[in-house]
Design a protein around this motif. Structure first.
Motif, PDB file in Angstrom:
ATOM      1  N   GLN A  16      22.680 117.264 -22.152  1.00  0.00           N
ATOM      2  CA  GLN A  16      22.337 116.063 -21.817  1.00  0.00           C
ATOM      3  C   GLN A  16      23.670 115.205 -21.173  1.00  0.00           C
ATOM      4  O   GLN A  16      23.486 114.116 -20.869  1.00  0.00           O
ATOM      5  N   ILE A  17      24.729 115.827 -21.521  1.00  0.00           N
ATOM      6  CA  ILE A  17      26.099 115.174 -21.101  1.00  0.00           C
ATOM      7  C   ILE A  17      26.378 115.596 -19.508  1.00  0.00           C
ATOM      8  O   ILE A  17      26.198 116.872 -19.058  1.00  0.00           O
ATOM      9  N   SER A  18      26.106 114.598 -18.746  1.00  0.00           N
ATOM     10  CA  SER A  18      25.977 114.656 -17.510  1.00  0.00           C
ATOM     11  C   SER A  18      27.718 114.795 -16.670  1.00  0.00           C
ATOM     12  O   SER A  18      27.877 115.471 -15.811  1.00  0.00           O
ATOM     13  N   GLY A  19      28.699 114.083 -17.297  1.00  0.00           N
ATOM     14  CA  GLY A  19      29.888 114.035 -16.851  1.00  0.00           C
ATOM     15  C   GLY A  19      30.594 115.393 -17.150  1.00  0.00           C
ATOM     16  O   GLY A  19      30.660 116.113 -18.363  1.00  0.00           O
ATOM     17  N   VAL A  20      31.371 115.889 -16.038  1.00  0.00           N
ATOM     18  CA  VAL A  20      31.941 117.596 -16.239  1.00  0.00           C
ATOM     19  C   VAL A  20      33.068 117.248 -17.090  1.00  0.00           C
ATOM     20  O   VAL A  20      33.442 118.276 -17.950  1.00  0.00           O
ATOM     21  N   LYS A  21      33.935 115.981 -16.903  1.00  0.00           N
ATOM     22  CA  LYS A  21      35.101 116.158 -17.833  1.00  0.00           C
ATOM     23  C   LYS A  21      34.800 115.942 -19.341  1.00  0.00           C
ATOM     24  O   LYS A  21      35.482 116.494 -20.094  1.00  0.00           O
ATOM     25  N   ASP A  22      33.465 115.242 -19.633  1.00  0.00           N
ATOM     26  CA  ASP A  22      33.003 115.167 -20.915  1.00  0.00           C
ATOM     27  C   ASP A  22      32.575 116.462 -21.677  1.00  0.00           C
ATOM     28  O   ASP A  22      32.982 116.758 -22.712  1.00  0.00           O
ATOM     29  N   ARG A  23      31.821 117.233 -20.697  1.00  0.00           N
ATOM     30  CA  ARG A  23      31.354 118.571 -21.237  1.00  0.00           C
ATOM     31  C   ARG A  23      32.910 119.319 -21.493  1.00  0.00           C
ATOM     32  O   ARG A  23      32.746 120.273 -22.404  1.00  0.00           O
TER      33      ARG A  23
ATOM     34  N   LEU B 117      35.317 133.164 -28.444  1.00  0.00           N
ATOM     35  CA  LEU B 117      34.996 133.651 -27.088  1.00  0.00           C
ATOM     36  C   LEU B 117      33.971 133.212 -26.332  1.00  0.00           C
ATOM     37  O   LEU B 117      33.870 132.977 -25.378  1.00  0.00           O
ATOM     38  N   LEU B 118      32.706 132.786 -26.916  1.00  0.00           N
ATOM     39  CA  LEU B 118      31.583 132.286 -26.161  1.00  0.00           C
ATOM     40  C   LEU B 118      32.010 130.898 -25.499  1.00  0.00           C
ATOM     41  O   LEU B 118      31.652 130.560 -24.433  1.00  0.00           O
ATOM     42  N   SER B 119      32.840 130.275 -26.476  1.00  0.00           N
ATOM     43  CA  SER B 119      33.253 128.963 -25.799  1.00  0.00           C
ATOM     44  C   SER B 119      34.326 128.980 -24.647  1.00  0.00           C
ATOM     45  O   SER B 119      34.310 128.194 -23.697  1.00  0.00           O
ATOM     46  N   LEU B 120      35.194 130.112 -24.698  1.00  0.00           N
ATOM     47  CA  LEU B 120      36.144 130.491 -23.578  1.00  0.00           C
ATOM     48  C   LEU B 120      35.351 130.660 -22.033  1.00  0.00           C
ATOM     49  O   LEU B 120      35.638 130.353 -21.285  1.00  0.00           O
ATOM     50  N   GLU B 121      34.005 131.542 -22.406  1.00  0.00           N
ATOM     51  CA  GLU B 121      33.287 131.798 -21.269  1.00  0.00           C
ATOM     52  C   GLU B 121      32.481 130.378 -20.872  1.00  0.00           C
ATOM     53  O   GLU B 121      32.366 130.179 -19.623  1.00  0.00           O
ATOM     54  N   ARG B 122      32.146 129.608 -21.827  1.00  0.00           N
ATOM     55  CA  ARG B 122      31.482 128.139 -21.311  1.00  0.00           C
ATOM     56  C   ARG B 122      32.638 127.383 -20.446  1.00  0.00           C
ATOM     57  O   ARG B 122      32.134 126.773 -19.506  1.00  0.00           O
ATOM     58  N   LEU B 123      33.861 127.416 -20.992  1.00  0.00           N
ATOM     59  CA  LEU B 123      34.957 126.728 -20.400  1.00  0.00           C
ATOM     60  C   LEU B 123      35.235 127.259 -18.654  1.00  0.00           C
ATOM     61  O   LEU B 123      35.237 126.413 -18.106  1.00  0.00           O
ATOM     62  N   LYS B 124      35.099 128.534 -18.599  1.00  0.00           N
ATOM     63  CA  LYS B 124      35.049 129.057 -17.415  1.00  0.00           C
ATOM     64  C   LYS B 124      34.014 128.346 -16.429  1.00  0.00           C
ATOM     65  O   LYS B 124      34.365 128.107 -15.276  1.00  0.00           O
ATOM     66  N   LYS B 125      32.799 128.417 -17.138  1.00  0.00           N
ATOM     67  CA  LYS B 125      31.564 127.745 -16.095  1.00  0.00           C
ATOM     68  C   LYS B 125      31.916 126.456 -15.862  1.00  0.00           C
ATOM     69  O   LYS B 125      31.601 126.079 -14.751  1.00  0.00           O
ATOM     70  N   VAL B 126      32.139 125.620 -16.720  1.00  0.00           N
ATOM     71  CA  VAL B 126      32.573 124.282 -16.579  1.00  0.00           C
ATOM     72  C   VAL B 126      33.656 123.893 -15.624  1.00  0.00           C
ATOM     73  O   VAL B 126      33.535 123.090 -14.914  1.00  0.00           O
TER      74      VAL B 126
ATOM     75  N   GLU C  44      33.544 122.056 -11.982  1.00  0.00           N
ATOM     76  CA  GLU C  44      34.488 120.971 -11.635  1.00  0.00           C
ATOM     77  C   GLU C  44      35.196 121.300 -10.241  1.00  0.00           C
ATOM     78  O   GLU C  44      35.145 120.548  -9.485  1.00  0.00           O
ATOM     79  N   GLU C  45      35.514 122.601 -10.034  1.00  0.00           N
ATOM     80  CA  GLU C  45      36.047 123.001  -8.932  1.00  0.00           C
ATOM     81  C   GLU C  45      35.114 122.701  -7.889  1.00  0.00           C
ATOM     82  O   GLU C  45      35.277 122.275  -6.604  1.00  0.00           O
ATOM     83  N   TYR C  46      33.906 123.186  -7.877  1.00  0.00           N
ATOM     84  CA  TYR C  46      32.764 123.133  -6.976  1.00  0.00           C
ATOM     85  C   TYR C  46      32.250 121.696  -6.574  1.00  0.00           C
ATOM     86  O   TYR C  46      32.528 121.113  -5.571  1.00  0.00           O
ATOM     87  N   ASN C  47      32.433 120.875  -7.489  1.00  0.00           N
ATOM     88  CA  ASN C  47      32.284 119.252  -7.239  1.00  0.00           C
ATOM     89  C   ASN C  47      33.323 118.891  -6.591  1.00  0.00           C
ATOM     90  O   ASN C  47      33.002 117.905  -5.546  1.00  0.00           O
TER      91      ASN C  47
ATOM     92  N   GLN D 121      22.781 124.461  -9.672  1.00  0.00           N
ATOM     93  CA  GLN D 121      22.478 123.486 -10.905  1.00  0.00           C
ATOM     94  C   GLN D 121      23.920 123.620 -11.571  1.00  0.00           C
ATOM     95  O   GLN D 121      24.552 124.599 -11.844  1.00  0.00           O
ATOM     96  N   ALA D 122      24.327 122.368 -11.888  1.00  0.00           N
ATOM     97  CA  ALA D 122      25.490 122.188 -12.550  1.00  0.00           C
ATOM     98  C   ALA D 122      25.213 122.937 -13.889  1.00  0.00           C
ATOM     99  O   ALA D 122      24.274 122.664 -14.491  1.00  0.00           O
ATOM    100  N   TYR D 123      26.388 123.431 -14.595  1.00  0.00           N
ATOM    101  CA  TYR D 123      26.354 123.890 -15.806  1.00  0.00           C
ATOM    102  C   TYR D 123      26.024 122.836 -16.976  1.00  0.00           C
ATOM    103  O   TYR D 123      27.017 122.011 -17.095  1.00  0.00           O
TER     104      TYR D 123
END
Length: 191
Positions: free
Chosen positions: A95-102, A167-176, A180-183, A5-7
């Motif tokens: 609801q944002i489906s694009g990885v780059k937009d997220r 800090l929480l947003s940095l963790e979220r950036l790692k997941k996003v 992106e790398e997975y895709n 499941q994409a983050y």
């Protein structure tokens, strides 16, 4: 790839679950930021100015420095609007489906949260200094002293809530970024 499941995009188009949303640490911190901004703004607007019988205009309770009260009002109002805006973005984020937009949304959240943490720290230092050097003869009845202390304390708390959001947003950036790398690795090649 069916089990992945994409983050943020795994539920794109799904129903909004308010209980799950409220239980997220980022949402809780964002609500605290919002409330702290209201407290700072309310304390200054309600009891941050004092009247002196011999003067026509009101004086700021912080060493009669109008810039201190103006800074607190501006930071309280803008912090309130900023936290409310990013709370709305957090609602919309799944609801944002694009990885780059997220990724852009998360990077904006990191920058804004870190900037607000710095702004609140400056406000805390400035207001604490102005309160410390205030002369008793400026406010002989000690009007609004509790409001001034509350403003300083909630500025201090806001430093940590906005820093926690960064800090929480940095963790979220790692997941996003992982997504992106997975895709890139597992997307089918175009013919």
């Amino acid at each position: 790839m069916d089990g992945f499941q994409a983050y943020g995009a795994g539920k794109a188009g799904g129903a909004f679950d308010p209980l799950t949303f409220i239980r997220q640490p980022q949402t809780v911190l964002r609500i605290f930021c919002w409330v702290f901004s209201i407290v700072v703004l309310g304390c200054i607007a309600n009891e941050g100015y004092i009247n002196r019988p011999e003067a026509v205009e009101e004086f700021c309770i912080f060493n009669q420095n109008q810039n201190a009260c103006n800074y607190a009002v501006a930071v309280g109002m803008l912090g309130f609007l900023c936290s409310a805006g990013f709370l709305a973005l957090d609602v919309y984020f799944p609801q944002i489906s694009g990885v780059k937009d997220r990724k852009k949304a998360v990077m904006a959240d990191i920058v804004v949260s870190a900037l607000w943490s710095l702004i609140w720290f400056v406000g805390f230092c400035f207001l604490a200094n102005q309160w410390q050097v205030s002369k008793p003869e400026y406010n002989p009845l000690n009007e609004g002293a509790d409001a001034a202390r509350a403003t300083i304390v909630f500025c201090f708390f806001s430093v940590f809530t906005w820093g926690g959001l960064a800090l929480l947003s940095l963790e979220r950036l790692k997941k996003v970024s992982y997504e992106e790398e997975y895709n890139k690795l597992f997307s089918p090649p175009l013919a």
